[in-house]
Design an enzyme around this catalytic site. Sequence first.
Site, PDB file in Angstrom:
ATOM      1  N   ASP A   2       1.320   1.578  -0.946  1.00  4.94           N
ATOM      2  CA  ASP A   2       0.401   0.555  -0.884  1.00  4.94           C
ATOM      3  C   ASP A   2       0.932  -0.809  -1.388  1.00  4.94           C
ATOM      4  O   ASP A   2       1.409  -0.563  -2.676  1.00  4.94           O
ATOM      5  CB  ASP A   2      -1.034   0.913  -1.343  1.00  4.94           C
ATOM      6  CG  ASP A   2      -1.969  -0.371  -1.100  1.00  4.94           C
ATOM      7  OD1 ASP A   2      -3.201  -0.068  -0.894  1.00  4.94           O
ATOM      8  OD2 ASP A   2      -1.659  -1.312  -1.577  1.00  4.94           O
ATOM      9  N   ASP A  52      -1.019  -2.485   5.058  1.00  4.61           N
ATOM     10  CA  ASP A  52      -0.187  -2.566   3.809  1.00  4.61           C
ATOM     11  C   ASP A  52      -0.089  -1.013   3.368  1.00  4.61           C
ATOM     12  O   ASP A  52       0.325  -0.931   2.215  1.00  4.61           O
ATOM     13  CB  ASP A  52      -0.388  -3.587   2.911  1.00  4.61           C
ATOM     14  CG  ASP A  52      -1.462  -3.122   2.009  1.00  4.61           C
ATOM     15  OD1 ASP A  52      -2.557  -2.542   2.324  1.00  4.61           O
ATOM     16  OD2 ASP A  52      -1.614  -3.759   0.772  1.00  4.61           O
ATOM     17  N   GLU A  53      -0.575  -0.044   3.968  1.00  6.36           N
ATOM     18  CA  GLU A  53      -0.487   1.091   3.251  1.00  6.36           C
ATOM     19  C   GLU A  53      -0.322   2.198   4.223  1.00  6.36           C
ATOM     20  O   GLU A  53      -0.413   2.277   5.496  1.00  6.36           O
ATOM     21  CB  GLU A  53      -1.882   1.695   2.494  1.00  6.36           C
ATOM     22  CG  GLU A  53      -2.936   1.438   3.352  1.00  6.36           C
ATOM     23  CD  GLU A  53      -4.181   1.928   2.450  1.00  6.36           C
ATOM     24  OE1 GLU A  53      -4.292   2.570   1.674  1.00  6.36           O
ATOM     25  OE2 GLU A  53      -5.400   0.992   2.681  1.00  6.36           O
TER      26      GLU A  53
HETATM   27  P1  TTP Z   1      -5.345  -4.112  -0.292  1.00  5.64           P
HETATM   28  O1  TTP Z   1      -4.476  -3.394  -0.169  1.00  5.64           O
HETATM   29  O2  TTP Z   1      -6.667  -3.664  -0.429  1.00  5.64           O
HETATM   30  O3  TTP Z   1      -5.378  -5.385  -1.387  1.00  5.64           O
HETATM   31  P2  TTP Z   1      -3.754  -6.001  -1.865  1.00  5.64           P
HETATM   32  O4  TTP Z   1      -2.371  -5.253  -1.089  1.00  5.64           O
HETATM   33  O5  TTP Z   1      -4.102  -7.414  -1.558  1.00  5.64           O
HETATM   34  O6  TTP Z   1      -3.977  -5.587  -3.116  1.00  5.64           O
HETATM   35  P3  TTP Z   1      -3.572  -4.420  -3.997  1.00  5.64           P
HETATM   36  O7  TTP Z   1      -3.208  -3.333  -3.068  1.00  5.64           O
HETATM   37  O8  TTP Z   1      -2.391  -4.632  -5.009  1.00  5.64           O
HETATM   38  O9  TTP Z   1      -4.749  -3.963  -4.756  1.00  5.64           O
HETATM   39  O10 TTP Z   1      -5.358  -4.890   1.228  1.00  5.64           O
HETATM   40  C1  TTP Z   1      -4.065  -5.448   1.901  1.00  5.64           C
HETATM   41  C2  TTP Z   1      -4.359  -6.666   2.545  1.00  5.64           C
HETATM   42  O11 TTP Z   1      -5.483  -6.638   3.263  1.00  5.64           O
HETATM   43  C3  TTP Z   1      -4.708  -7.778   1.335  1.00  5.64           C
HETATM   44  O12 TTP Z   1      -3.355  -8.460   0.898  1.00  5.64           O
HETATM   45  C4  TTP Z   1      -5.420  -8.624   2.325  1.00  5.64           C
HETATM   46  C5  TTP Z   1      -6.037  -7.865   3.342  1.00  5.64           C
HETATM   47  N1  TTP Z   1      -7.569  -7.676   3.134  1.00  5.64           N
HETATM   48  C6  TTP Z   1      -8.313  -8.813   3.521  1.00  5.64           C
HETATM   49  O13 TTP Z   1      -8.070  -9.545   4.273  1.00  5.64           O
HETATM   50  N2  TTP Z   1      -9.861  -8.452   2.983  1.00  5.64           N
HETATM   51  C7  TTP Z   1     -10.192  -7.533   2.167  1.00  5.64           C
HETATM   52  O14 TTP Z   1     -11.309  -7.566   1.951  1.00  5.64           O
HETATM   53  C8  TTP Z   1      -9.250  -6.756   1.794  1.00  5.64           C
HETATM   54  C9  TTP Z   1      -9.660  -5.672   0.751  1.00  5.64           C
HETATM   55  C10 TTP Z   1      -7.953  -6.750   2.262  1.00  5.64           C
HETATM   56 MG    MG Z   2      -2.300  -3.407  -1.194  1.00  5.92          MG
END
Ligand code: TTP
Ligand code: MG
Length: 436
Positions: free
Chosen positions: A17, A113-114
């Site tokens: 992720d 992103d995962e």
């Molecule tokens: P996440 O993987 O949940 O968040 P992140 O990568 O920004 O942070 P981390 O993993 O380090 O905790 O989500 C991936 C992307 O998806 C995030 O960069 C932006 C988008 N996203 C949104 O647009 N709205 C949301 O509510 C969430 C959770 C994510």
């Molecule tokens: Mg993330």
Amino acid sequence: MTTPPAPVWSRTILHVDLDAFFAAVEQRDRPELRGKPVIVGGGGPNDRGVVSTASYEARAFGVRSAMPLREAGRRCPHGIFLPVDGAKYLAASKDVLAVLRRFTPAVEPISIDEAFLDVTGSRILFGSGEDIGRRIKEEVKSSVDLTISVGVATTKLVAKIASDLRKPDGLVVVQPGDEATFLAPLEIRRLWGVGEKSATALREYGVRTIGDLAALPDDLLIRRFGKHGASLAQRARGLDDDPVSDRDAAKSIGHEHTFDVDTSDREQIERTLLAMSEGVAGRLRDSGTKATTITVKIRDTTFRTITRQRTLPDATDMTEPIYRTALDLARPEVRGLQIRLLGVTASGLGEREQLSLFAAEDPRRRKVTEAADAVRHRFGERAITRARLVGARLPAPFERDPMTPVDPRALDAADPQPDPGADRGDDEIDEIEPID
Ligand code: TTP
Ligand code: MG
């Protein structure tokens, strides 16, 4: 495609992720933003929208995803607010996937992103799961200039929870045999397949943590939660053979549709899912295959993309089970969002030997469908259509997709029905439901 099953205890699954993904891409491309509180989403601190994500520097001030931008502005007045640049994040996401595929073909992306990776067969080339996790982190950094957090375990669930533990830039390994101990203290909701209803029912038995559930006798769970009760308990004990599916394009049949204008209109969303389910079912029948797995893909206006997947009890090439499943998976996810893109994909494709399963469906419906397919092939795709689709402003690409005649009432009945297992929370079970 599904990776050939290996003994559960010997699998090596990675969950990766990206860290603060959207914000990290912005900081990568604009070095002056590095080390600064970057908040991505909407038009700035006075905008009515919400935060997509925030850099870890901004999180230190309490800024979080989905928080109103105004609140973010109050908490972090010196934050640097940037609009969402979806195309750029998609490109970065693809670059990262390409790196992951250097290590195994069994890569299952689950959001922008995962992804899960099954690296069981790659250990001989690249070393242990931990070694592979470390190499992936290095190569994502050197090739794409982003940091990633990795969880390594024998199951998807454990790997996913592990990757979240030491963010950002983390690498957490749960050794084979340690899964149950690792899961035990976690709140029951973190177990896939346990939604609010199941959690409430489990609380009646004093179950709060995954460890509490693991300790319940199987026969009690089966009595209370039906056939999925036992698999739930297995999962709680860290035993879960849910495979990493690489969704090889050639091994799946799917449709995607991008709306001309992003929409939150329920009718339009459902109609689009129906049209796509029709198209997928028609193509399955045309290719003489049936599918066991249905996946929906949802992208919202901020380019946040998720997929939800469910395995059907019986393989199918019919619209109704596909639509019903797609609707069930999509409904809780689209609520309140402006949807940009929807997709329905069928995978886990089997051969005609599954024909015996026809016994499980209404033979009259198959006859009607086959007759409709014949008309469709002879006179073209628009010759037949469902009542619900007539006159509907259908998304253009799917107007050409096969339509088959089924009593339209059957489709309304495709709305999730209170089946006998509903009060047991069965509808939540088997869903690959990423943890919040
Ligand atoms: P996440 O993987 O949940 O968040 P992140 O990568 O920004 O942070 P981390 O993993 O380090 O905790 O989500 C991936 C992307 O998806 C995030 O960069 C932006 C988008 N996203 C949104 O647009 N709205 C949301 O509510 C969430 C959770 C994510
Ligand atoms: Mg993330």
